[in-house]
Write a protein that holds these residues in place. Structure first.
Motif, mmCIF file in Angstrom:
data_model
loop_
_atom_site.group_PDB
_atom_site.id
_atom_site.type_symbol
_atom_site.label_atom_id
_atom_site.label_comp_id
_atom_site.label_asym_id
_atom_site.label_seq_id
_atom_site.Cartn_x
_atom_site.Cartn_y
_atom_site.Cartn_z
ATOM 1 N N ASP A 152 -1.190 4.469 -0.322
ATOM 2 C CA ASP A 152 -2.161 5.449 0.156
ATOM 3 C C ASP A 152 -2.131 5.530 1.687
ATOM 4 O O ASP A 152 -2.324 4.524 2.375
ATOM 5 N N TRP A 184 -5.749 2.823 8.258
ATOM 6 C CA TRP A 184 -6.740 1.782 8.596
ATOM 7 C C TRP A 184 -6.040 0.475 8.940
ATOM 8 O O TRP A 184 -6.393 -0.201 9.902
ATOM 9 N N LEU A 185 -5.025 0.146 8.154
ATOM 10 C CA LEU A 185 -4.297 -1.105 8.352
ATOM 11 C C LEU A 185 -3.580 -1.111 9.690
ATOM 12 O O LEU A 185 -3.676 -2.076 10.469
ATOM 13 N N THR A 239 -13.924 -3.019 11.758
ATOM 14 C CA THR A 239 -13.307 -4.069 10.937
ATOM 15 C C THR A 239 -13.588 -5.458 11.497
ATOM 16 O O THR A 239 -13.952 -6.374 10.756
ATOM 17 N N LEU A 254 0.814 -1.216 0.000
ATOM 18 C CA LEU A 254 0.000 0.000 0.000
ATOM 19 C C LEU A 254 0.847 1.266 0.000
ATOM 20 O O LEU A 254 1.871 1.345 0.683
ATOM 21 N N ARG A 312 -4.198 6.876 3.806
ATOM 22 C CA ARG A 312 -5.467 6.614 4.491
ATOM 23 C C ARG A 312 -5.682 5.120 4.695
ATOM 24 O O ARG A 312 -6.128 4.693 5.765
ATOM 25 N N TRP A 313 -5.367 4.334 3.674
ATOM 26 C CA TRP A 313 -5.509 2.884 3.803
ATOM 27 C C TRP A 313 -4.473 2.327 4.772
ATOM 28 O O TRP A 313 -4.753 1.388 5.523
ATOM 29 N N LYS A 314 -3.282 2.888 4.755
ATOM 30 C CA LYS A 314 -2.251 2.439 5.686
ATOM 31 C C LYS A 314 -2.656 2.737 7.128
ATOM 32 O O LYS A 314 -2.411 1.936 8.028
#
Length: 271
Positions: free
Chosen positions: A106, A112-113, A186, A104, A108-110
């Motif tokens: 991005d 979340w991760l 999640t 990843l 924002r996704w990181k």
């Protein structure tokens, strides 16, 4: 559970986790590099698990003889992995999360991760060690030490705890207390997915068009069978169990996120 062998491996897991966290906290490697190492170790663990659990079974044909159902062997054999060993537990999903962490870009996704893995690695890995499903049938220290599956299970889940703690320690991940909503949402979404998987992987038995019951029932995420001793013979009892699970899960996630709140206040206090 909690036999002498089990307690020994719990202690070993604590020691291994503490040593690994100590080294990482002093070396401070990039999180992406830690993901790469953990992903390789995790895939090795999955390969060991696959070859340990897969069975060579005869290919059979069902037939009715004298009003009884029988299984006739065809003479052929095939490798077969039972549904309970499929990688659909939360700790198995961490391999996918690790790969995403490597690939990843991005932010924002990181975020979340990182928020998801921080709590679920620690909580999931810890519960897997304390309530290990690999321990039934093993009692003595010798049986535990001589079991490849025991070593694999405890080392893998110790690694997950180390990864979760390092994500929390690393300023690179930038976690905040307000991120608590991410792992909660999640985990609930993944939990709902297991309701379908558990049914798909179980074997239904019908009499005509009437469902009589199921065989080979699987229990990903402990969605159905439970360690709380709740007899779930009705849908109402199952819903009560789900509410208890969600409440306990949310409480543990919030408890871990309080560490983020403490870190935030410490930063503010030093300004």
């Amino acid at each position: 559970m909690f036999t002498s062998g089990h307690l020994l491996f719990i202690v070993l897991s604590v020691i291994i986790t503490a040593m690994a966290v100590f080294v990482l906290s002093h070396k401070r490697p990039p999180v992406r590099s830690v993901f790469k190492v953990c992903f390789c170790l995790g895939m090795l663990s999955e390969v060991v698990k696959l070859f340990h659990d897969i069975k060579i079974v005869p290919v059979v044909e069902m037939a009715v003889e004298g009003a009884q159902l029988v299984y006739r062997q065809t003479g052929a054999f095939t490798p077969y992995l039972e549904a309970e060993h499929m990688p659909f537990e939360l700790c198995s999903y961490q391999l996918i999360f690790m790969l995403m962490g490597i690939l990843l870009k991005d932010e924002r996704w990181k975020k979340w991760l990182y928020a998801t893995m921080y709590t679920t690695c620690i909580i999931g890995g810890g519960m897997a060690i304390i309530f290990s499903s690999s321990t039934p049938g093993l009692t003595t220290v010798e049986e535990f030490v001589g079991s490849v599956e025991i070593w694999r299970t405890f080392l893998y889940h110790s690694m997950l705890i180390v990864l979760g703690i390092y994500i929390g320690l690393s300023g690179e991940c930038g976690l905040r207390f307000r991120d608590v909503r991410i792992p909660v949402v999640t985990v609930v979404c993944l939990d709902f997915l297991t309701f379908y998987l558990n049914s798909m992987m179980s074997t239904p038995y019908y009499q005509g068009d009437v469902l009589m019951g199921v065989g080979n029932a699987v229990n990903y995420f402990s969605s159905y069978n439970n360690p709380l001793g709740i007899a779930m013979s009705t849908k109402g009892a199952w819903l009560v169990y789900l509410l208890i699970r969600y409440a306990l899960g949310a409480a543990l996630i919030i408890l871990l996120q309080l560490w983020m709140l403490k870190k935030e206040r410490k930063v503010v206090g030093t300004r």
